[in-house]
Design a protein around this motif. Structure first.
Motif, PDB file in Angstrom:
ATOM      1  N   ASP A 182       0.864  -1.181   0.000  1.00  0.00           N
ATOM      2  CA  ASP A 182       0.000   0.000   0.000  1.00  0.00           C
ATOM      3  C   ASP A 182       0.895   1.223   0.000  1.00  0.00           C
ATOM      4  O   ASP A 182       1.911   1.246   0.712  1.00  0.00           O
ATOM      5  CB  ASP A 182      -0.918  -0.001   1.228  1.00  0.00           C
ATOM      6  CG  ASP A 182      -2.060   0.993   1.108  1.00  0.00           C
ATOM      7  OD1 ASP A 182      -1.786   2.213   1.081  1.00  0.00           O
ATOM      8  OD2 ASP A 182      -3.222   0.557   1.029  1.00  0.00           O
ATOM      9  N   ASP A 183       0.532   2.236  -0.777  1.00  0.00           N
ATOM     10  CA  ASP A 183       1.407   3.400  -0.877  1.00  0.00           C
ATOM     11  C   ASP A 183       1.287   4.345   0.315  1.00  0.00           C
ATOM     12  O   ASP A 183       2.097   5.264   0.459  1.00  0.00           O
ATOM     13  CB  ASP A 183       1.153   4.166  -2.179  1.00  0.00           C
ATOM     14  CG  ASP A 183      -0.258   4.726  -2.275  1.00  0.00           C
ATOM     15  OD1 ASP A 183      -1.191   4.056  -1.803  1.00  0.00           O
ATOM     16  OD2 ASP A 183      -0.426   5.827  -2.836  1.00  0.00           O
ATOM     17  N   ASP A 213       4.852   0.211  -3.290  1.00  0.00           N
ATOM     18  CA  ASP A 213       4.427   0.208  -4.686  1.00  0.00           C
ATOM     19  C   ASP A 213       4.528  -1.206  -5.236  1.00  0.00           C
ATOM     20  O   ASP A 213       5.034  -2.121  -4.581  1.00  0.00           O
ATOM     21  CB  ASP A 213       5.260   1.184  -5.533  1.00  0.00           C
ATOM     22  CG  ASP A 213       6.753   0.906  -5.460  1.00  0.00           C
ATOM     23  OD1 ASP A 213       7.162  -0.256  -5.680  1.00  0.00           O
ATOM     24  OD2 ASP A 213       7.521   1.846  -5.189  1.00  0.00           O
ATOM     25  N   GLY A 214       4.039  -1.384  -6.459  1.00  0.00           N
ATOM     26  CA  GLY A 214       3.992  -2.712  -7.045  1.00  0.00           C
ATOM     27  C   GLY A 214       5.353  -3.322  -7.297  1.00  0.00           C
ATOM     28  O   GLY A 214       5.541  -4.532  -7.111  1.00  0.00           O
ATOM     29  N   ASP A 215       6.318  -2.512  -7.720  1.00  0.00           N
ATOM     30  CA  ASP A 215       7.652  -3.047  -7.989  1.00  0.00           C
ATOM     31  C   ASP A 215       8.283  -3.602  -6.719  1.00  0.00           C
ATOM     32  O   ASP A 215       8.891  -4.681  -6.721  1.00  0.00           O
ATOM     33  CB  ASP A 215       8.560  -1.959  -8.588  1.00  0.00           C
ATOM     34  CG  ASP A 215       8.207  -1.648 -10.037  1.00  0.00           C
ATOM     35  OD1 ASP A 215       7.764  -2.570 -10.753  1.00  0.00           O
ATOM     36  OD2 ASP A 215       8.364  -0.484 -10.446  1.00  0.00           O
ATOM     37  N   ARG A 216       8.143  -2.852  -5.623  1.00  0.00           N
ATOM     38  CA  ARG A 216       8.690  -3.328  -4.357  1.00  0.00           C
ATOM     39  C   ARG A 216       7.951  -4.566  -3.882  1.00  0.00           C
ATOM     40  O   ARG A 216       8.571  -5.491  -3.324  1.00  0.00           O
ATOM     41  CB  ARG A 216       8.588  -2.211  -3.309  1.00  0.00           C
ATOM     42  CG  ARG A 216       9.184  -2.556  -1.950  1.00  0.00           C
ATOM     43  CD  ARG A 216      10.662  -2.858  -2.039  1.00  0.00           C
ATOM     44  NE  ARG A 216      11.235  -3.078  -0.719  1.00  0.00           N
ATOM     45  CZ  ARG A 216      12.394  -3.686  -0.500  1.00  0.00           C
ATOM     46  NH1 ARG A 216      13.108  -4.142  -1.534  1.00  0.00           N
ATOM     47  NH2 ARG A 216      12.847  -3.865   0.715  1.00  0.00           N
ATOM     48  N   GLY A 220       3.501   4.215 -10.002  1.00  0.00           N
ATOM     49  CA  GLY A 220       4.364   3.302 -10.749  1.00  0.00           C
ATOM     50  C   GLY A 220       3.606   2.047 -11.134  1.00  0.00           C
ATOM     51  O   GLY A 220       2.526   2.109 -11.725  1.00  0.00           O
ATOM     52  N   THR A 221       4.149   0.905 -10.806  1.00  0.00           N
ATOM     53  CA  THR A 221       3.468  -0.366 -11.059  1.00  0.00           C
ATOM     54  C   THR A 221       2.332  -0.511 -10.055  1.00  0.00           C
ATOM     55  O   THR A 221       2.567  -0.654  -8.859  1.00  0.00           O
ATOM     56  CB  THR A 221       4.447  -1.547 -10.924  1.00  0.00           C
ATOM     57  OG1 THR A 221       5.500  -1.388 -11.889  1.00  0.00           O
ATOM     58  CG2 THR A 221       3.738  -2.869 -11.177  1.00  0.00           C
ATOM     59  N   ALA A 244       0.912  -5.575 -10.729  1.00  0.00           N
ATOM     60  CA  ALA A 244       1.681  -6.408  -9.808  1.00  0.00           C
ATOM     61  C   ALA A 244       1.007  -7.762  -9.609  1.00  0.00           C
ATOM     62  O   ALA A 244       1.674  -8.806  -9.578  1.00  0.00           O
ATOM     63  CB  ALA A 244       1.847  -5.696  -8.464  1.00  0.00           C
ATOM     64  N   THR A 245      -0.316  -7.769  -9.497  1.00  0.00           N
ATOM     65  CA  THR A 245      -1.052  -9.028  -9.365  1.00  0.00           C
ATOM     66  C   THR A 245      -0.855  -9.890 -10.599  1.00  0.00           C
ATOM     67  O   THR A 245      -0.620 -11.104 -10.501  1.00  0.00           O
ATOM     68  CB  THR A 245      -2.556  -8.743  -9.163  1.00  0.00           C
ATOM     69  OG1 THR A 245      -2.730  -8.038  -7.936  1.00  0.00           O
ATOM     70  CG2 THR A 245      -3.362 -10.026  -9.124  1.00  0.00           C
TER      71      THR A 245
END
Length: 231
Positions: free
Chosen positions: A13-14, A40-43, A64-65, A70-71
């Protein structure tokens, strides 16, 4: 999914305050262990590869992603990917629907009681039913009905697989389906594996979403779905 008594969780969650709150609340629940956080999605993808959590609790709106992409990437990154539970502010968010299409196992609201969020995490990690099927049905019903299109693999489904698809869309687990059809749970498990493979679905929720989208089943009153017979 999980082989021990503790379900491991990664929170993505950001908003730091949301991650901190979820980590604190979930870590206090029996049988759950928060092992990582991502903004974020990349992390989230990097930590999922390093930590191999059982469940990723995924926000969809991140810079970002985002959680949808990411899913989607998680589904192909591992032979046995972590289950994804989307956590969202709005139940009818278009992003949530897209995340379910991408392979998320279900979703919960951020304002839900912590016990419900914890139960959702445990459920997707340890059971074989669609998470909150009524909520998935309402999410589908709130969208404009798409033009019917062929459901990939549907013509190859057997009559019993069609029946089981209808029952899992209504939220029944393998033991429930077995009791309803008077067969063994192992037989049901085989049928479910076969129908997922035929439909190209990664999990039950994705199979149900595909079936709704293609008009193969439609949201019904009170108990899940009504078969249309349209393949």
């Amino acid at each position: 999914m999980t082989t021990g008594t503790t379900v491991t969780v990664l929170i993505a969650d950001d908003e730091e305050i949301t991650r901190t709150g979820l980590r604190t609340l979930l870590s206090a629940r029996p049988g759950l262990a928060v092992i990582g956080e991502a903004a974020d999605g990349d992390r989230a993808l990097a930590l999922a590869a390093a930590l191999r959590p059982d469940v990723v609790l995924m926000d969809v709106r991140m810079p970002g992603t985002d959680g949808i992409e990411a899913t989607r990437r998680l589904q192909t990154a591992f032979p046995e990917p972590p289950r994804v539970v989307v956590i969202t502010t709005f139940e009818n968010d278009e992003y949530v629907y897209d995340a379910l299409r991408a392979g998320a196992a279900g979703f919960v609201l951020k304002r839900a009681p912590v016990a419900q969020i914890a139960d959702a995490v445990r459920m997707v990690a340890t059971t074989d039913c669609v998470l909150f099927p009524d909520a998935v049905r309402r999410l589908v019903a709130a969208r404009p009905a798409p033009p019917p299109r062929p459901l990939r693999g549907a013509p190859a489904l057997t009559g019993r697989e069609v029946e089981i698809l209808r029952l899992i869309a209504a939220g029944l687990s393998n033991p429930d389906v077995a009791a309803r059809l008077v067969v063994s749970p192992e037989t049901v498990k085989t049928h479910v594996s076969n129908l997922l493979a035929k439909l190209g679905a990664r999990n039950r929720t994705q199979a149900v979403i595909l079936a709704y989208e293609c008009g193969f089943v439609v949201p019904g009153e009170g108990h899940g779905v009504t078969p249309t017979g349209r393949h």
